[in-house]
Each structure stands twice: as structure tokens, then as C-alpha cells.
Scaffold this motif. Sequence first.
Motif, short mmCIF file in Angstrom:
data_model
loop_
_atom_site.label_atom_id
_atom_site.label_comp_id
_atom_site.label_asym_id
_atom_site.label_seq_id
_atom_site.Cartn_x
_atom_site.Cartn_y
_atom_site.Cartn_z
N VAL A 1 8.51 13.15 41.06
CA VAL A 1 6.99 14.20 41.48
C VAL A 1 6.00 13.58 40.76
CG1 VAL A 1 5.68 16.24 42.41
CG2 VAL A 1 8.23 16.14 42.32
N ASP A 2 4.96 13.10 40.80
CA ASP A 2 3.43 12.65 40.40
C ASP A 2 2.90 14.33 40.26
OD1 ASP A 2 3.30 10.45 38.44
OD2 ASP A 2 4.58 9.68 40.66
N ILE A 3 2.22 14.73 39.39
CA ILE A 3 1.03 15.85 39.42
C ILE A 3 0.12 15.03 38.55
CG2 ILE A 3 0.85 17.92 38.83
CD1 ILE A 3 3.80 18.44 38.65
N PRO A 4 -0.87 14.89 39.34
CA PRO A 4 -2.41 14.90 38.96
C PRO A 4 -3.61 16.47 38.00
CG PRO A 4 -3.17 14.78 40.52
CD PRO A 4 -1.56 15.21 40.98
N LEU A 5 -2.90 16.58 36.86
CA LEU A 5 -3.32 17.69 36.39
C LEU A 5 -4.99 17.90 36.09
CD1 LEU A 5 -1.08 17.68 33.98
CD2 LEU A 5 -0.93 19.34 35.96
N VAL A 6 -5.51 16.86 35.23
CA VAL A 6 -7.11 16.79 35.19
C VAL A 6 -7.33 15.16 36.00
CG1 VAL A 6 -8.94 16.75 33.80
CG2 VAL A 6 -7.20 18.29 33.02
N GLU A 7 -7.47 15.12 37.12
CA GLU A 7 -8.30 14.09 37.75
C GLU A 7 -8.52 12.82 36.20
OE1 GLU A 7 -9.98 12.46 41.25
OE2 GLU A 7 -11.23 14.36 41.29
N GLY A 8 -7.91 12.05 36.45
CA GLY A 8 -8.33 10.27 35.88
C GLY A 8 -8.44 11.32 34.36
N VAL A 9 -7.89 12.34 33.50
CA VAL A 9 -7.35 12.42 32.08
C VAL A 9 -6.49 12.07 32.04
CG1 VAL A 9 -8.22 13.78 30.65
CG2 VAL A 9 -10.40 13.41 32.28
N LEU A 10 -5.42 13.46 32.80
CA LEU A 10 -3.92 14.35 32.11
C LEU A 10 -3.79 14.04 33.59
CD1 LEU A 10 -2.61 15.53 29.70
CD2 LEU A 10 -3.23 17.46 30.95
N ALA A 11 -2.43 13.22 33.32
CA ALA A 11 -1.55 13.42 34.77
C ALA A 11 0.27 13.86 33.83
CB ALA A 11 -1.10 12.04 34.97
N GLY A 12 0.62 14.22 34.72
CA GLY A 12 2.08 14.78 34.98
C GLY A 12 3.21 14.08 35.66
N LYS A 13 4.22 14.39 35.20
CA LYS A 13 5.39 14.16 35.98
C LYS A 13 7.04 14.66 35.76
CE LYS A 13 8.15 9.04 37.46
NZ LYS A 13 7.87 7.52 37.67
N ILE A 14 7.47 14.61 36.37
CA ILE A 14 9.08 15.68 36.45
C ILE A 14 9.78 14.15 37.11
CG2 ILE A 14 10.15 17.02 36.85
CD1 ILE A 14 8.06 19.24 36.32
N ALA A 15 10.92 13.64 36.72
CA ALA A 15 11.77 13.25 37.54
C ALA A 15 13.75 13.70 37.52
CB ALA A 15 12.01 11.45 37.19
N ALA A 16 14.40 13.51 38.62
CA ALA A 16 15.61 14.85 37.98
C ALA A 16 16.56 13.92 39.31
CB ALA A 16 15.58 15.74 38.52
N MET A 17 17.76 13.36 38.55
CA MET A 17 19.06 12.96 38.84
C MET A 17 20.00 13.97 38.55
SD MET A 17 20.52 9.47 38.07
CE MET A 17 21.62 9.94 36.45
N HIS A 18 20.87 13.70 39.84
CA HIS A 18 22.34 14.27 39.40
C HIS A 18 23.49 13.28 40.86
CE1 HIS A 18 25.70 17.07 39.40
NE2 HIS A 18 26.13 16.58 40.49
N THR A 19 24.37 12.94 40.08
CA THR A 19 25.23 12.71 40.61
C THR A 19 26.82 13.06 40.26
OG1 THR A 19 25.76 9.90 40.64
CG2 THR A 19 24.82 10.16 38.76
N GLN A 20 27.69 13.02 41.17
CA GLN A 20 28.60 12.98 41.34
C GLN A 20 30.13 11.90 41.98
OE1 GLN A 20 28.36 17.54 42.21
NE2 GLN A 20 29.84 17.49 43.51
N ARG A 21 31.40 12.26 41.32
CA ARG A 21 32.44 11.75 42.56
C ARG A 21 33.42 11.74 42.28
NH1 ARG A 21 34.84 7.75 39.77
NH2 ARG A 21 33.27 6.47 38.52
N ASP A 22 34.12 11.51 43.18
CA ASP A 22 35.66 11.77 42.71
C ASP A 22 36.72 10.49 41.51
OD1 ASP A 22 35.91 14.43 43.40
OD2 ASP A 22 37.09 14.07 45.26
N GLY A 23 38.15 10.76 41.42
CA GLY A 23 38.32 9.47 40.07
C GLY A 23 38.85 8.56 41.02
N PHE A 24 38.79 7.59 40.64
CA PHE A 24 39.69 6.40 41.39
C PHE A 24 40.67 7.06 40.83
CE2 PHE A 24 35.66 3.87 40.45
CZ PHE A 24 35.30 4.28 41.14
N TYR A 25 41.50 6.67 39.72
CA TYR A 25 42.96 7.29 39.52
C TYR A 25 43.46 8.70 40.06
CZ TYR A 25 41.41 3.33 36.14
OH TYR A 25 41.17 2.32 35.82
N THR A 26 45.26 7.63 40.30
CA THR A 26 46.05 8.81 41.28
C THR A 26 46.41 9.62 39.41
OG1 THR A 26 45.61 9.30 43.61
CG2 THR A 26 47.44 10.12 42.24
N ASN A 27 46.88 10.85 39.10
CA ASN A 27 47.40 11.35 37.31
C ASN A 27 49.14 12.05 38.55
OD1 ASN A 27 49.09 12.60 35.84
ND2 ASN A 27 47.47 13.72 35.71
#
Length: 766
Positions: free
Chosen positions: A195-221
Motif C-alpha cells: 500500500v502506497d500512502i501520500p502523507l504530505v503531497e509532494g513531500v512525505l510518502a509512506g508505504k507498507i508491504a507484507a508477504m506470507h507464504t506457506q506450504r507442506d513439505g515434499f518429503y514423507t517421514n
Amino acid sequence: MANSWYNHTALLAIVGALATAVPALAQEAAPDAAPQEGGLSEIVVTAQKRSENIQSVPISVTAVTGEAVENLKAVDLKGLQGTIPNLQINNFTNTPNSAVFTIRGIGVVEPDPFAGNTVSIVQDGVPQYFSMGALLDLFDVDRIEVLRGPQGTLFGANTTGGVVNVMTRQPTGEFGVRGEVTYGNWNRFDIKAAVDIPLVEGVLAGKIAAMHTQRDGFYTNIVDGSDMGRRNVTVLRAYLKYTPNDDVDVTLSGEYGRSRNGAPVIVNGSTGPSYAIFSPAGTMTTNQVLPMYQTPCTSDAAPCRAPDKYFSARDFGPDKSDMDNYRGTLTVNVSNTPLGDITAITGYKKFKLEEFTDNDAVVGLGIDTYRGTRGWQFSQELRTAADLSDAIKLQVGGFYLKTHYDHFNSVRLEAFAPGLRQNLPQDQDNWSGSLFAQAYMDLTDQLRVQAGIRYTHEKTSMVAGTDNYFNPNGIGLYCTHEGSCGDILLGGFRAAGTKSWNNVGWKLGVDYKVTADTLLYASWARGFKSGGFVGRVAQPQDLGPYDPEKVDTFEAGVKTDLFDRRLRLNLAGFYTNYRDMQVAQNYILPGGTTIGTSIFNAAKAEIKGFELEATALPADGLTLTGSLAYLDAKYKQFDFLDPSGAVIDLSGRALQNSPKWSASAGATYEVAVGSGKARANVLYTYTDTKLLQGLQGQPLVRIQPTHFLNANLGWSPDGGRWTLEVWGRNLTDNHYIEAVTNNPGLFNQVSYTSPREYGVTFKFNF
């Protein structure tokens, strides 16, 4: 024989395609950048720490766009394996969190931090000193630049192989939301948003980025039937950018990465009873629900082969590999000062890694390991870029780096004696400071020369040792910190050392613009990898120190755009003189009866080869891309002391992680479908046989040639606010060996590449 015929036939087909100007994978990954009218787009990179058209940069560099990364469905840098000429990205069998980057045959062969790096991973201008955690998670990436050959003048020590330069997307100053959701087999689930957020137009800008990834394993115990090797990673990143006027911008960013993955997975590849830890296929005990799996290695005299289904065994301790990463970066740019355009980059990183490994991968008493590492780094770079005249450009700067890590390795040696445990602590401090300058001079409108130099002083201090413990009750306790943990101390030692080094690296080059679209260049670069101390020691003499290794690379190339920029061809050839190589070497202890192991500057090597990259626009909407790389990397001198005490001449043997041939081929096609646009992308990669672990090149540890095919197909409505796509990685479901560690007479450790993955992704952009 059939496989050999297939491998060489596939390679010749790619060579033929390139030779007839119907190129195949992504030279600079250009298919994802919108082409200029009538031709390929201009790609801007910062490979020389200034913004330039990649076709004007006189080095072998590949740039991968953020969209190309998304097409690969890569979750970290390892997902780029096979897509970039003469770049190998791996990890060792029992240390999946430690990156092994090798460029043009120059890489590291030791996972612990004391060994340093030969390829620098840089994120937003900050070099990542530690290989642990260097497999950066790839999300919200603007581009990745891969620079091949020594880059010590501008990027400093430990860049003898090259640099992988990762730039994340910076705040735009305009409100915007982009993201994607993915679901795939192996219960893979990804969610990413920025998400890009203009805090003060032309002067101060913010941004927040997030990621989550998950999966099962490829091997069997086989112990309980559960999956092994699961992945669960969350990353949060935030930016604040202050731009008070056109000449000043200040960006503060912070990042937290949290990994809660399954423990490292190892397969026992021992070939028979001659190994101390081995169980025949079909063996059952009351402590397992599935029979012992078939070893993937049939003989010490033949390469191992991956099975149709992946099995392993884990019967001790927590199933976890936990890592926490914290990063902070402050970047200040001030333009048009009396001293030029000034850039200051301050970086801080802290990490913590904790993982448990069942090293033997059989049911019953064996060898188990706990690894705990904590480290931090602080860096400061200050540089200026100034135009001394219309013909002379200069960059001058300084760099400071301070690092610390402590590593604790506790090994339960139940296979040798129930209750036996060994602790191996490491504690290292390092700092370095350097001054550098690089100048560019236009002799004519077409001819330019460059010269650069860098002086570096560094100091390293290490304390390492070994403690042996015994539990009289028969089963050793698992210890996660230094000390007895209730066991009886049998004996131990500590070794300490401190040393400083001074090094000078340089670069001389010339380039000539034949036409507006054709550049010829040649250069000579000298780089070095830092000296240090050995952290994993069996006796005090193992500590070292070892000295820096040095590399001289001579490179020449051509970059050209042809047929009104419908075809782009880049070719680079190189020769490298590699000396004072740091290699793990056995040695005879005083008295002449016992062999120790340490790192010595014991070898020389000669490396030569080429990289050819191509991009073509043969028709509207169709982009063809391709690459072909050749690498001849061999020891020129290396007298290796075998554990038997015999000296073996390894001159003429191939270096590790150095496949002779690698290639890739791809196509992207866009076409109007209904009220929107469809886009298809296909990518094939080939990597020749290579060694990853095992200096002597035994057949057992050779990694087979690999062929991978990836593809995706998507559709978006007019306006492109959202896209729905289906995708697949390793579509032909090829199963390969990824790494083999030979422990003579004890057991072999094996790991596999990922099987077929597929899924669906929904992207949005507002």
C-alpha cells in the motif's frame, strides 16, 4: 546412454536457436518491460552506482524485472536458479538457511559464517555480510541486477565472483494498492500486498508491504508418516520517504522477517554395510510406520538418483528451523552540491537462527545436531558522483562495516557411544574500512576509458573450541547452549586469534561505441576475498588464520541492438586467474601420526568461458528470449592431502558448482481475448553436470544435468485492474539430486530438488 544423448541434443537445439537469431530466455529479462515504439525497451540499472542504460554499462550484467520474478513464482532468491548465465544458487544438504552463490565458478564451500562470501548479496544498497538469511524473500521487488566478475572497486571485498543487487519498490507518493493471492499443490498459500500512502503531497510518502507464504513439505517421514520440510514465512516492510525539494530525498525503511519452517531434511544415501550408519531398504522397527526407504545412491562409483517419491526419517527433537531477521536502512541523496551528487546509506541487520537436524536420516541412534546462531551487522557508505568536466566523471567514497556473530553447534553422537555429545562454539568480531574512487574519461565521442581503485583494511577476531560431554544414563541430552546441560565434561579447549589485513583492488577498462546501438568493451579487474579464521575446529591448530584469496579477471564483450531494436544480443568472454584459493585441506599434526582439517590458501585455478544473452521481438505481442553460458573452471595447482595420508594432485579437476554448460529458453505472448488481454509465458532451463560438495570429484557426489520447464497463463480485463493466472513449475515433474555430502565410512547425506508445483494466482492493482 539415452539420457546422455537427450542432454546433448537439447543443448545443441538451444545453440542452434541462438545461432539462427531465434533467441530463447531473458537476456535482462526484458519481456516484462513494455517495449518502446518499434523495438525493445531501454532498461535502466545502477550496476555502477549511477543510473544508466544497461546497454551502455561495460560489464556482463543481467537485470531481472519484478514482473519476471513474479512469473517465476519464486519465493526467494533460490527460485532464480538456472535462469541467469553462469550463476548457481544452492544450499548445502543440512543448512537450507545458508545461501551458496557461485558466479563463474567462484563460490563458497562452507555454510558457517566464518568462511565469508565470494558473491555479495546487496539489498537496497546494503551488503548482506552473512550467508545465513541471504536467500532474500522475493516480494515487492523492482528489479534484480546480477553483476558477473570482480566488483571490488565499487562494492568492496567478497565480490570476487560478482554481486546480486536487489532493489525493492520504493514509495511512489501516490495512493495505490497492489497485491496477489496464490493457492497451489502441497497446500501452498501465498498472500502479498503493498500500500502506497501520500502523507504530505509532494513531500512525505509512506508505504507498507507484507508477504506470507506457506506450504507442506515434499518429503514423507517414515517414522510417523508426516510431511517434512514445510515452509512458513512472513515478511513485513515499511518505508517513509521525505522529499523537501528536487535536490534532496531521504528514505527510511525497516523490515522484519519471520521463518517458522520445518527442520532441514536429509536423506541417507549410504551404499551398504561398509558405512557405519546404514539401514537396508524395507527394514522395520516398532518405532516407525513405514519401511526404510531405498537409498538414492547405489554405489560409491556412480552418481545418486532421486526417486519418484521422497522419503526420509526423523525420530528426535523439535521439527523446526526458526529464523528472525530485522533490517533497517536510511538512504540520503543530495544532488547538485559543490562536491557533486552525494549519497549516504546506513544499514543495520540482526538475525537469530535456531534449528534441529537429524543428520543420519535413519530410525534409531545416530547423529543429531542443534545449530543456534545470532549475528548483527552495521554498515555506512558515503560517496559522491561528480562531473569534473564534460568528459570526466568521478565517483569517490568510503565504506565501514562492523559485524559480530556467535554460533553454537551441539552434536549428539549416539551412533558412536550412547550419551556422547560434542559442543562446538564460535564467536567472531570483524570490522573493515575502505576508500574507493572510480573515474570515467571520454577520449572522443565514441571512446571512453575507466579506472578504479579501492583500499581496504580489515580486522577479524575469533574464539572457537570443542567440548566433549558424556551422559552415564545412556542417552545424551540435547543441549541448546554452552555448558554441561547435566552431562559430564570429558574435556575441551578454546582457541583464539586476531589478525588484520590490507588489500588493494582495482579495475581498468575501455569501451568503444561503434554505433548508437553497438558497444564494445574490455576490462581488467582485481578483487579479493577476505581472510579469516576457522570456526569449526577439532583441535587448536585448526583455527588458522588463512589469508585473503585474489582474483584477476580479463573480460571483453559486445552489446548491440539490431533491426530497429527488434533483436538484442549481448556477448561477454572472460579469463580468470584465481590464486591463494581458500580450501578445506587436511594436514599432518606435529608428530606425524594424526591428521587435522583447516582452511589453507592451498590452490590455484584457471577459469574461462562466455555468456550469450538474447532478446527478440519477431512479431507483435511475441517476445523470445534466451541465454547460453560456457564455463571451464579447473584447478591449476592443488596438492590435496587425503585422510589416508596420501597426497593427491587435483590439478585439472573441475571446481565445485561449475557446470560446463547452462542455457535457458523462453517466450512470452500477449494477445487480445474478449474484453481483455491474455498473456502466456514459458521458460525452459538447462544446467550441465557439476560438483557441489566433494573436492576430489568422486562419482557419488556428482550432480546430474537438470532440465526444468515453467509456464503460466493469465487474463486481465481492459484497464488491467486484476489478473487471474494459472501456473506451473517443473511441469514435467523431473526429480533430481540437489546436493550430496560424502562422509567416508560413516554415511552420505543427500537432498532433492522440488517436484512439480502448480497453482492459481489472483492479482489486483488499484
